[in-house]
Design a protein around this motif. Structure first.
Motif, PDB file in Angstrom:
ATOM      1  N   PHE A 149       7.360  -3.514 -19.428  1.00 34.11           N
ATOM      2  CA  PHE A 149       6.344  -3.399 -18.379  1.00 34.11           C
ATOM      3  C   PHE A 149       6.800  -4.067 -17.091  1.00 34.11           C
ATOM      4  O   PHE A 149       6.643  -3.499 -16.000  1.00 34.11           O
ATOM      5  CB  PHE A 149       5.021  -4.004 -18.838  1.00 34.11           C
ATOM      6  N   ASN A 150       7.341  -5.274 -17.190  1.00 32.57           N
ATOM      7  CA  ASN A 150       7.751  -6.000 -15.985  1.00 32.57           C
ATOM      8  C   ASN A 150       8.866  -5.280 -15.239  1.00 32.57           C
ATOM      9  O   ASN A 150       8.851  -5.202 -14.006  1.00 32.57           O
ATOM     10  CB  ASN A 150       8.180  -7.424 -16.350  1.00 32.57           C
ATOM     11  N   ILE A 151       9.852  -4.763 -15.981  1.00 25.54           N
ATOM     12  CA  ILE A 151      10.927  -4.030 -15.320  1.00 25.54           C
ATOM     13  C   ILE A 151      10.374  -2.774 -14.649  1.00 25.54           C
ATOM     14  O   ILE A 151      10.707  -2.467 -13.501  1.00 25.54           O
ATOM     15  CB  ILE A 151      12.032  -3.664 -16.332  1.00 25.54           C
ATOM     16  N   SER A 152       9.511  -2.045 -15.362  1.00 25.72           N
ATOM     17  CA  SER A 152       8.975  -0.790 -14.837  1.00 25.72           C
ATOM     18  C   SER A 152       8.042  -1.019 -13.651  1.00 25.72           C
ATOM     19  O   SER A 152       8.248  -0.461 -12.564  1.00 25.72           O
ATOM     20  CB  SER A 152       8.243  -0.046 -15.952  1.00 25.72           C
ATOM     21  N   TRP A 153       7.019  -1.843 -13.822  1.00 23.90           N
ATOM     22  CA  TRP A 153       6.009  -2.049 -12.784  1.00 23.90           C
ATOM     23  C   TRP A 153       6.613  -2.700 -11.541  1.00 23.90           C
ATOM     24  O   TRP A 153       6.436  -2.199 -10.424  1.00 23.90           O
ATOM     25  CB  TRP A 153       4.870  -2.895 -13.331  1.00 23.90           C
ATOM     26  N   THR A 154       7.339  -3.815 -11.734  1.00 24.16           N
ATOM     27  CA  THR A 154       7.927  -4.496 -10.581  1.00 24.16           C
ATOM     28  C   THR A 154       8.964  -3.607  -9.915  1.00 24.16           C
ATOM     29  O   THR A 154       9.081  -3.590  -8.678  1.00 24.16           O
ATOM     30  CB  THR A 154       8.572  -5.818 -11.012  1.00 24.16           C
ATOM     31  N   GLY A 155       9.724  -2.845 -10.721  1.00 16.83           N
ATOM     32  CA  GLY A 155      10.715  -1.935 -10.149  1.00 16.83           C
ATOM     33  C   GLY A 155      10.079  -0.843  -9.310  1.00 16.83           C
ATOM     34  O   GLY A 155      10.574  -0.513  -8.223  1.00 16.83           O
ATOM     35  N   ILE A 156       8.974  -0.285  -9.792  1.00 13.12           N
ATOM     36  CA  ILE A 156       8.283   0.759  -9.034  1.00 13.12           C
ATOM     37  C   ILE A 156       7.755   0.209  -7.713  1.00 13.12           C
ATOM     38  O   ILE A 156       7.936   0.819  -6.645  1.00 13.12           O
ATOM     39  CB  ILE A 156       7.130   1.363  -9.870  1.00 13.12           C
ATOM     40  N   VAL A 157       7.112  -0.955  -7.768  1.00 11.92           N
ATOM     41  CA  VAL A 157       6.580  -1.569  -6.541  1.00 11.92           C
ATOM     42  C   VAL A 157       7.716  -1.876  -5.568  1.00 11.92           C
ATOM     43  O   VAL A 157       7.598  -1.632  -4.353  1.00 11.92           O
ATOM     44  CB  VAL A 157       5.784  -2.844  -6.880  1.00 11.92           C
ATOM     45  N   THR A 158       8.838  -2.406  -6.086  1.00 10.11           N
ATOM     46  CA  THR A 158       9.982  -2.714  -5.225  1.00 10.11           C
ATOM     47  C   THR A 158      10.571  -1.449  -4.611  1.00 10.11           C
ATOM     48  O   THR A 158      10.878  -1.409  -3.406  1.00 10.11           O
ATOM     49  CB  THR A 158      11.069  -3.449  -6.030  1.00 10.11           C
ATOM     50  N   ALA A 159      10.733  -0.405  -5.431  1.00  5.62           N
ATOM     51  CA  ALA A 159      11.297   0.854  -4.928  1.00  5.62           C
ATOM     52  C   ALA A 159      10.419   1.455  -3.844  1.00  5.62           C
ATOM     53  O   ALA A 159      10.920   1.936  -2.811  1.00  5.62           O
ATOM     54  CB  ALA A 159      11.468   1.848  -6.083  1.00  5.62           C
ATOM     55  N   VAL A 160       9.115   1.420  -4.049  1.00 10.35           N
ATOM     56  CA  VAL A 160       8.197   1.955  -3.039  1.00 10.35           C
ATOM     57  C   VAL A 160       8.278   1.144  -1.753  1.00 10.35           C
ATOM     58  O   VAL A 160       8.330   1.700  -0.646  1.00 10.35           O
ATOM     59  CB  VAL A 160       6.756   1.970  -3.584  1.00 10.35           C
ATOM     60  N   THR A 161       8.310  -0.179  -1.888  1.00 13.05           N
ATOM     61  CA  THR A 161       8.374  -1.049  -0.710  1.00 13.05           C
ATOM     62  C   THR A 161       9.658  -0.796   0.078  1.00 13.05           C
ATOM     63  O   THR A 161       9.631  -0.666   1.318  1.00 13.05           O
ATOM     64  CB  THR A 161       8.303  -2.525  -1.140  1.00 13.05           C
ATOM     65  N   LEU A 162      10.796  -0.731  -0.622  1.00  8.29           N
ATOM     66  CA  LEU A 162      12.070  -0.464   0.053  1.00  8.29           C
ATOM     67  C   LEU A 162      12.063   0.905   0.725  1.00  8.29           C
ATOM     68  O   LEU A 162      12.562   1.060   1.849  1.00  8.29           O
ATOM     69  CB  LEU A 162      13.220  -0.548  -0.950  1.00  8.29           C
ATOM     70  N   HIS A 163      11.489   1.890   0.048  1.00  8.98           N
ATOM     71  CA  HIS A 163      11.431   3.243   0.607  1.00  8.98           C
ATOM     72  C   HIS A 163      10.569   3.270   1.875  1.00  8.98           C
ATOM     73  O   HIS A 163      10.959   3.887   2.891  1.00  8.98           O
ATOM     74  CB  HIS A 163      10.864   4.200  -0.430  1.00  8.98           C
TER      75      HIS A 163
END
Length: 335
Positions: free
Chosen positions: A153-167
């Motif tokens: 969950f942590n890898i998926s959720w934090t990764g999605i939020v990070t990817a969206v923020t960077l994008h």
């Protein structure tokens, strides 16, 4: 708690000293961050460790949710307040943080009860405790499944939020808009905390965990269809409603199933692994954005999270987490 408050003030004090002495550069800042991270891993969940000693079993889930709702409210307000204080003076937020730690220390001094878990040995070396905690987690099905569920969950959720923020930042979205999106996410976490008690009282723990995990992940992936930052913020806010009910359900049940003398060790293992997962997820998100593009990165990170959903459904010990009314009969896992 006294040691946690005193130790937590040290990195901020060193940061202020380095700033005003003119020696604050990348390497001193890196060391300070590492020390702060280590202290968070050691002391960050001390209130969760003592909860089972002061809260009845059937209320432990609600108490854990209340703790997480408190943290969500603090996180939601701390960013804007910290930014405002930083604008007045760069070191002012850190100085006030030191003051808050001393207020915590002063308050903790007035707690006379012994809140240590039964059977805890204060003379046992820290590294030995950590090794013992890791061995216990991987020896039994329930804590092992709990470990991998939160890791996924942590890898998926934090990764999605990070990817969206960077994008969003790469496509010209302003920092203010990204900050507002983050506040909308925090508002969703806060709302989830408010309704967590209502959900816990009405649903079996295993089903509630499956429902909230799947909700958070599958709603978050809808961000691939959003063309605006505020649309993404609404999606993240809706997805984040499931975080507190999910975390409090599993964490409270684990606290009840873990032997008293191993509770602090189990929580330390979970905190340290979560911190590692959060750091790893940011690197993974950046690499996936470069390699697969925006939508490919989000979908790949969602697949990581699906591993956790499979564990929630496929692990009998997770499926059978009981309703709150049945928690008084829960027996602990052997040490």
């Amino acid at each position: 708690m006294i040691a946690a408050a005193a130790a937590s003030a040290i990195p901020y004090a060193i940061l202020i000293i380095c700033w005003y002495s003119g020696v604050l550069s990348f390497w001193p800042l890196l060391v300070i961050c590492l020390v702060k991270g280590a202290l968070t891993g050691i002391f960050g969940k001390v209130t969760n460790v003592i909860l089972p000693t002061i809260v009845p079993k059937k209320l432990l889930g609600s108490a854990t949710a209340a703790n997480q709702t408190r943290d969500a409210a603090i996180n939601l307000g701390s960013g804007p307040i910290g930014g405002f204080l930083f604008g007045l003076a760069p070191m002012l937020p850190f100085a006030l943080s030191i003051c808050s730690f001393f207020a915590e220390l002063w308050s903790a001094r007035h707690i006379q009860a012994d809140l240590r878990p039964a059977g805890a040995d204060p003379s046992e070396p820290v590294l030995r405790k950590l090794r013992c905690g890791v061995a216990w987690v991987f020896r039994h099905t329930l804590p092992r499944a709990n470990f991998f569920i939160f890791l996924a969950f942590n890898i998926s959720w934090t990764g999605i939020v990070t990817a969206v923020t960077l994008h969003l930042l790469a496509t010209g979205t302003t920092s203010a808009a990204v900050g507002t999106m983050s506040a909308m996410l925090g508002g969703g976490v806060l709302l989830g905390g408010f309704i967590s008690g209502w959900l816990v009282a009405r649903l079996r723990g295993g089903f509630l965990l499956q429902l909230t995990y799947a909700w958070t992940l599958l709603v978050a992936v809808l961000c691939v269809f959003s063309a605006t930052w505020w649309g993404t913020g609404l999606i993240f806010g809706a997805a984040a409603i499931g975080i507190v009910p999910m975390n409090s359900t599993l964490q409270a049940y684990m606290a009840m199933k873990t032997p008293d003398n191993l509770l602090g060790r189990m929580i330390s293992v979970m905190v340290l692994s979560s911190m590692a997962a959060v750091g790893l997820s940011s690197a993974i998100a950046g690499a996936l954005l470069d390699g697969l593009g925006y939508r490919g990165a989000i979908l790949a990170l969602t697949c990581v999270g699906i591993v956790g959903i499979v564990l929630c459904i496929g692990t009998r010990e997770i499926r059978e987490i009981p309703a709150r009314s049945e928690l008084a009969t829960v027996e602990k896992i052997p040490g």
